[in-house]
Design an enzyme around this catalytic site. Structure first.
Site, PDB file in Angstrom:
ATOM      1  N   ASP A   1      -1.402   1.023  -4.006  1.00 53.92           N
ATOM      2  CA  ASP A   1      -2.390   0.052  -4.505  1.00 53.92           C
ATOM      3  C   ASP A   1      -3.748   0.682  -4.768  1.00 53.92           C
ATOM      4  OD1 ASP A   1      -2.886   0.465  -1.788  1.00 53.92           O
ATOM      5  OD2 ASP A   1      -3.738  -1.523  -1.508  1.00 53.92           O
TER       6      ASP A   1
ATOM      7  N   SER B   1       0.819  -1.210   0.000  1.00 53.08           N
ATOM      8  CA  SER B   1       0.000   0.000   0.000  1.00 53.08           C
ATOM      9  C   SER B   1       0.856   1.265   0.000  1.00 53.08           C
ATOM     10  CB  SER B   1      -0.973  -0.031   1.182  1.00 53.08           C
ATOM     11  OG  SER B   1      -1.966   0.948   1.042  1.00 53.08           O
TER      12      SER B   1
ATOM     13  N   ASP C   1      -2.370   6.046  -3.412  1.00 55.29           N
ATOM     14  CA  ASP C   1      -1.180   5.409  -2.865  1.00 55.29           C
ATOM     15  C   ASP C   1      -0.795   4.247  -3.776  1.00 55.29           C
ATOM     16  OD1 ASP C   1      -3.382   3.889  -2.264  1.00 55.29           O
ATOM     17  OD2 ASP C   1      -2.726   3.339  -0.261  1.00 55.29           O
TER      18      ASP C   1
ATOM     19  N   ASP D   1      -5.990   1.962  -2.882  1.00 57.65           N
ATOM     20  CA  ASP D   1      -7.130   1.782  -1.977  1.00 57.65           C
ATOM     21  C   ASP D   1      -7.448   3.096  -1.270  1.00 57.65           C
ATOM     22  OD1 ASP D   1      -4.956   1.843  -0.212  1.00 57.65           O
ATOM     23  OD2 ASP D   1      -5.741   0.256   1.085  1.00 57.65           O
TER      24      ASP D   1
END
Length: 451
Positions: free
Chosen positions: A235, A96, A233, A237
């Site tokens: 990934d 992440s 960020d 999410d």
């Protein structure tokens, strides 16, 4: 936290604690736990992601589980693909917002919700006992490749409708969002400019979208007179927002605005957030007829409470939002499109933000080895009553102390070797004074814990 899993799956420095050997065992453990079925797997742009993904896949196949590899994929695409392909679970290889030397393994259930701590403990037990299911040669799982990006974009476009076109600057941070977010906004009819959109594992900026890391995005929005800046960020999410004036919109403000929009869109109901969220959300949501419910930090905790209360929206003051009408996976890409729909209906962010009550929020990270965190928290609990006078205490995740005009949260990070201090007060002077005392308290506690 367990031996391997923290608040957001496994997240460690690659080839130190997170090795291909451990990744193989995670795959075997998940396959043993599922006892057959189908798993979707995707990875972010980190240099170690392919290595770890292949190890997890090997473990799953060896245990007799079929695997659908969707390749480079933001976390929300994995959550979407689980439902699209009727899979029994999903796996994301990502760390992440952590630095590039980190990577991680996060597991999702068939509803797109992250594995609960109870399920993660079961995986840990299987790993420790090494009682893995190993399929005979004629029952080894099958591996297939798939690319659900078009289906994902089409599904979002059925949910998000814009009457107007906007100039949008997108900064995916060289992460997995690079392969979808800009294309989605073009399909929505917007004029799109991208920065940091080459999906490589050598990140140009800090991956956590905050005021400092998004300074280039802010300058670009201002220079181009764009309507909005959207950031992700590693990934995707999370979502970070820069307004039409080139100003970073604080997470507390965006959390309130989008919670309010969801209440307007779907009707009055409960908004779920975490213990590190401030008073502004309560004030804003209450004014729109909603109610705020708090839980421990982490998207799985938010998702659990959303299901329990039938909430209309769940979010953390980190840009991690869950829209339960869409999915239980935190989705920064859908969230970015939702922000565009909000400004299309209600007006530009800079003006909307003036409606949100403003308090002063400060955050501090203090280095603390993982093996000292529990002892340090014990020392913090002893020191707090000596240093602070307060009316309420919340201990569902760390220790949060409150008065009517300020609060402080002391909490060990579940993803990094640090202690976190988050606080809020009505004035800057009061906030800085509280942080000075809180920082000294935590440092003293860590020192005592290490002696």
């Amino acid at each position: 936290m367990g031996k391997y899993f923290g608040t957001s799956g496994i997240r460690e420095v690659v080839n130190e604690k997170l090795t291909p050997e451990l990744a193989l065992k995670v795959g075997l453990a998940l396959g043993t736990y599922l006892n057959g079925g189908r798993v979707v797997i995707g990875n972010d742009t980190r240099t170690s992601s392919e290595m770890l993904k292949k190890a997890v896949i090997s473990g799953l196949l060896a245990s007799g589980v079929d695997v659908i590899d969707i390749g480079l994929a933001p976390t929300p695409l994995v959550g979407f693909a689980i439902k699209l392909y009727d899979a029994d679970a999903g796996v994301t290889i990502t760390a992440s917002h952590n630095p590039p030397e980190y990577n991680g393994i996060k597991v999702w259930d068939r509803n797109g919700m992250a594995y609960t701590p109870e399920k993660e403990r079961e995986l840990e037990r299987i790993i420790e006992e090494e009682k893995f299911k190993r399929a005979p040669w004629n029952e080894i799982g099958q591996l297939k490749q798939a690319n659900p990006r078009e289906e994902y974009i089409e599904a979002i476009m059925k949910e998000i409708k814009l009457d107007n076109s906007y100039t949008v600057v997108i900064d995916p941070g060289n992460g997995a969002g690079s392969i979808i977010s800009p294309y989605l906004h073009r399909e929505l009819g917007n004029r799109v400019i991208t920065i940091n959109s080459d999906p490589h594992g050598f990140f140009v900026r800090e991956l956590e979208p905050n005021k400092e890391s998004l300074s280039m995005l802010a300058k670009t929005v201002k220079a181009l007179k764009a309507d909005i800046g959207i950031a992700h960020d590693g990934d995707a999410d999370r979502v970070g927002v820069v307004d039409e004036n080139g100003e970073f919109v604080e997470y507390e403000v965006m959390l309130s605005l989008i919670a309010g929009y969801m209440l307007r869109k779907y009707g009055k109901g409960k908004v779920v957030t975490t213990v590190d969220a401030g008073f502004a959300l309560d004030d804003y949501v209450r004014g729109l007829g909603g109610e705020v419910v708090r839980t421990r930090v982490g998207d799985v905790a938010v998702a659990e409470e959303l299901m329990k209360h039938g909430g209309v929206f769940g979010g953390e003051p980190s840009g991690t939002w869950i829209m339960p009408q869409w999915n239980l996976t935190p989705d920064g890409i859908f969230a970015g499109a939702l922000v565009l729909e909000m400004i299309d209906r209600l007006g530009l962010i800079g003006e909307l933000a003036k409606e949100v009550p403003r308090y002063v929020t400060l955050r501090k990270k203090i280095p603390c080895p993982n093996d000292l965190k529990a002892k340090a928290m014990e020392e913090i609990a002893k020191l707090i009553p000596r240093e602070f006078s307060y009316e309420r205490e919340i201990t569902i995740d760390g220790i949060r102390i409150e008065n009517d005009d300020w609060w402080i949260l002391f909490r060990p990070s579940g993803t990094e070797p640090i202690m976190r201090i988050t606080l809020e007060a009505h004035t800057k002077e009061r906030a800085e004074s509280l942080m000075e005392k809180a920082e000294k308290l935590v440092k003293d506690a860590i020192k005592k814990a290490s002696s």
